[in-house]
Motif scaffolding. Structure first.
Motif, short mmCIF file in Angstrom:
data_model
loop_
_atom_site.label_atom_id
_atom_site.label_comp_id
_atom_site.label_asym_id
_atom_site.label_seq_id
_atom_site.Cartn_x
_atom_site.Cartn_y
_atom_site.Cartn_z
N HIS A 129 -0.44 27.67 -28.76
CA HIS A 129 -0.82 29.06 -28.95
C HIS A 129 -2.05 29.08 -29.87
CE1 HIS A 129 2.74 31.16 -27.24
NE2 HIS A 129 3.27 29.97 -27.44
N GLU A 130 -3.13 29.60 -29.35
CA GLU A 130 -4.38 29.64 -30.10
C GLU A 130 -4.30 30.64 -31.25
OE1 GLU A 130 -6.87 27.55 -29.61
OE2 GLU A 130 -5.78 26.66 -27.93
N PRO A 131 -5.10 30.43 -32.29
CA PRO A 131 -5.13 31.40 -33.39
C PRO A 131 -5.48 32.80 -32.88
CG PRO A 131 -6.33 29.41 -33.98
CD PRO A 131 -6.00 29.30 -32.52
N ALA A 132 -4.80 33.78 -33.41
CA ALA A 132 -5.06 35.19 -33.08
C ALA A 132 -5.00 36.00 -34.38
CB ALA A 132 -4.05 35.69 -32.06
N PRO A 133 -6.04 35.85 -35.22
CA PRO A 133 -6.05 36.56 -36.51
C PRO A 133 -5.96 38.07 -36.31
CG PRO A 133 -7.83 34.95 -36.39
CD PRO A 133 -7.22 35.04 -35.02
N PRO A 134 -5.37 38.79 -37.19
CA PRO A 134 -4.86 38.33 -38.48
C PRO A 134 -3.39 37.94 -38.45
CG PRO A 134 -4.80 40.70 -38.45
CD PRO A 134 -5.36 40.25 -37.11
N LEU A 135 -2.72 38.07 -37.30
CA LEU A 135 -1.27 37.86 -37.26
C LEU A 135 -0.83 36.43 -36.98
CD1 LEU A 135 -0.21 41.14 -35.44
CD2 LEU A 135 -0.28 40.66 -37.90
N SER A 136 -1.63 35.64 -36.32
CA SER A 136 -1.22 34.27 -36.02
C SER A 136 -2.36 33.30 -36.30
CB SER A 136 -0.80 34.14 -34.54
OG SER A 136 -0.53 32.79 -34.23
N ALA A 137 -2.02 32.24 -37.00
CA ALA A 137 -3.00 31.19 -37.30
C ALA A 137 -3.01 30.11 -36.22
CB ALA A 137 -2.70 30.56 -38.66
N GLY A 138 -2.14 30.25 -35.21
CA GLY A 138 -2.03 29.25 -34.15
C GLY A 138 -0.88 28.30 -34.41
N PHE A 139 -0.26 27.82 -33.34
CA PHE A 139 0.87 26.89 -33.48
C PHE A 139 1.09 26.17 -32.16
CE2 PHE A 139 2.45 31.05 -32.33
CZ PHE A 139 3.42 30.82 -31.36
N ILE A 140 1.93 25.12 -32.20
CA ILE A 140 2.28 24.36 -31.00
C ILE A 140 3.80 24.35 -30.87
CG2 ILE A 140 2.23 22.10 -29.87
CD1 ILE A 140 -0.40 21.55 -31.37
N VAL A 141 4.29 24.74 -29.70
CA VAL A 141 5.72 24.73 -29.42
C VAL A 141 6.08 23.36 -28.86
CG1 VAL A 141 7.59 25.80 -28.09
CG2 VAL A 141 5.66 27.20 -28.90
N MET A 142 7.18 22.79 -29.37
CA MET A 142 7.64 21.46 -28.94
C MET A 142 9.16 21.49 -28.78
SD MET A 142 5.28 18.97 -31.29
CE MET A 142 5.43 17.64 -30.09
N THR A 143 9.70 20.42 -28.22
CA THR A 143 11.15 20.21 -28.22
C THR A 143 11.44 18.82 -28.76
OG1 THR A 143 11.20 19.40 -25.93
CG2 THR A 143 11.60 21.76 -26.26
N ASP A 144 12.60 18.71 -29.42
CA ASP A 144 13.04 17.41 -29.91
C ASP A 144 13.62 16.61 -28.75
OD1 ASP A 144 15.79 18.09 -29.60
OD2 ASP A 144 16.06 18.52 -31.72
N PRO A 145 14.06 15.37 -28.97
CA PRO A 145 14.56 14.55 -27.86
C PRO A 145 15.77 15.13 -27.10
CG PRO A 145 13.99 13.14 -29.69
CD PRO A 145 13.89 14.56 -30.19
N GLU A 146 16.49 16.07 -27.71
CA GLU A 146 17.63 16.68 -27.02
C GLU A 146 17.32 18.09 -26.53
OE1 GLU A 146 21.56 16.19 -28.46
OE2 GLU A 146 21.27 14.08 -28.94
N GLY A 147 16.05 18.49 -26.56
CA GLY A 147 15.65 19.76 -25.98
C GLY A 147 15.65 20.96 -26.91
N ASN A 148 15.90 20.75 -28.20
CA ASN A 148 15.86 21.85 -29.16
C ASN A 148 14.42 22.22 -29.45
OD1 ASN A 148 18.79 21.91 -29.75
ND2 ASN A 148 18.37 19.88 -30.56
N GLU A 149 14.10 23.50 -29.30
CA GLU A 149 12.73 23.96 -29.51
C GLU A 149 12.41 24.06 -31.00
OE1 GLU A 149 10.79 28.15 -28.69
OE2 GLU A 149 11.08 27.06 -26.80
N PHE A 150 11.19 23.67 -31.36
CA PHE A 150 10.67 23.87 -32.71
C PHE A 150 9.17 24.07 -32.61
CE2 PHE A 150 10.26 19.32 -32.05
CZ PHE A 150 9.12 18.93 -32.73
N CYS A 151 8.57 24.53 -33.67
CA CYS A 151 7.12 24.77 -33.67
C CYS A 151 6.43 23.97 -34.76
CB CYS A 151 6.82 26.25 -33.92
SG CYS A 151 7.31 27.31 -32.55
N LEU A 152 5.26 23.46 -34.43
CA LEU A 152 4.35 22.94 -35.45
C LEU A 152 3.52 24.14 -35.87
CD1 LEU A 152 3.12 19.54 -33.98
CD2 LEU A 152 4.83 19.96 -35.77
N ASP A 153 3.60 24.48 -37.11
CA ASP A 153 3.00 25.70 -37.62
C ASP A 153 2.09 25.40 -38.78
OD1 ASP A 153 2.54 28.34 -38.34
OD2 ASP A 153 4.55 28.65 -39.09
#
Length: 153
Positions: A129-153
């Motif tokens: 997700h690209e930065p969209a100021p002023p509300l979002s600085a951008g992030f990357i959605v990922m899943t762990d090895p068992e499919g649990n979603e998390f974000c690099l923020d």
């Protein structure tokens, strides 16, 4: 008065998933109760020995695992084996703060570098997700090895 929390993950392989999150967060596996480990000791091997001495059958030794913040600030993560698989999007997810204080392309480059490291550990990249100021600085959605979603923020 504030409370300390523990985040619990349902897992098929608690040991492997706890090792993944240990490496993501820079956490450690704690020593078994009453066991003092030298700095270079393998805590998972110590747990194997502890559980064997306690008479826990080998097929039950991977029912739980945990990791902790070595500095004592972050929450403890607990992993428990469950028989059922993940069937829907998780309702709670972790945001891993991988680029604190950075903005724009510098931030996204830091997130991409961390994404590459985590993919090598077994994570999967979902989308950027690209930065969209002023509300979002951008992030990357990922899943762990068992499919649990998390974000690099």
């Amino acid at each position: 008065m504030s409370r300390h929390i523990q985040v619990t993950f349902d897992a098929h392989d608690p040991r492997a998933l706890s090792s993944f999150w240990r490496d993501v967060l820079g956490y450690v596996h704690p020593a078994p109760p009453g066991v003092e480990l030298p700095a270079d000791a393998d805590p998972l091997a110590a747990w194997d020995d502890f559980l064997a001495r306690a008479g826990v059958p080998e097929e039950q030794r991977n029912t739980n695992s945990a990791v902790e913040d070595p500095d004592g600030h972050g929450p403890r993560l607990f992993f428990q084996r469950v028989p059922e698989g993940k069937v829907a999007k998780n309702r709670v997810h972790l945001d891993v703060r991988a680029a604190p204080g950075l903005r724009g392309e510098e931030r996204m480059a830091a997130l991409e570098a961390e994404c590459d490291r985590l993919v090598a550990l077994g994570a999967k990249r979902v989308r950027r997700h690209e930065p969209a100021p002023p509300l979002s600085a951008g992030f990357i959605v990922m899943t762990d090895p068992e499919g649990n979603e998390f974000c690099l923020d």
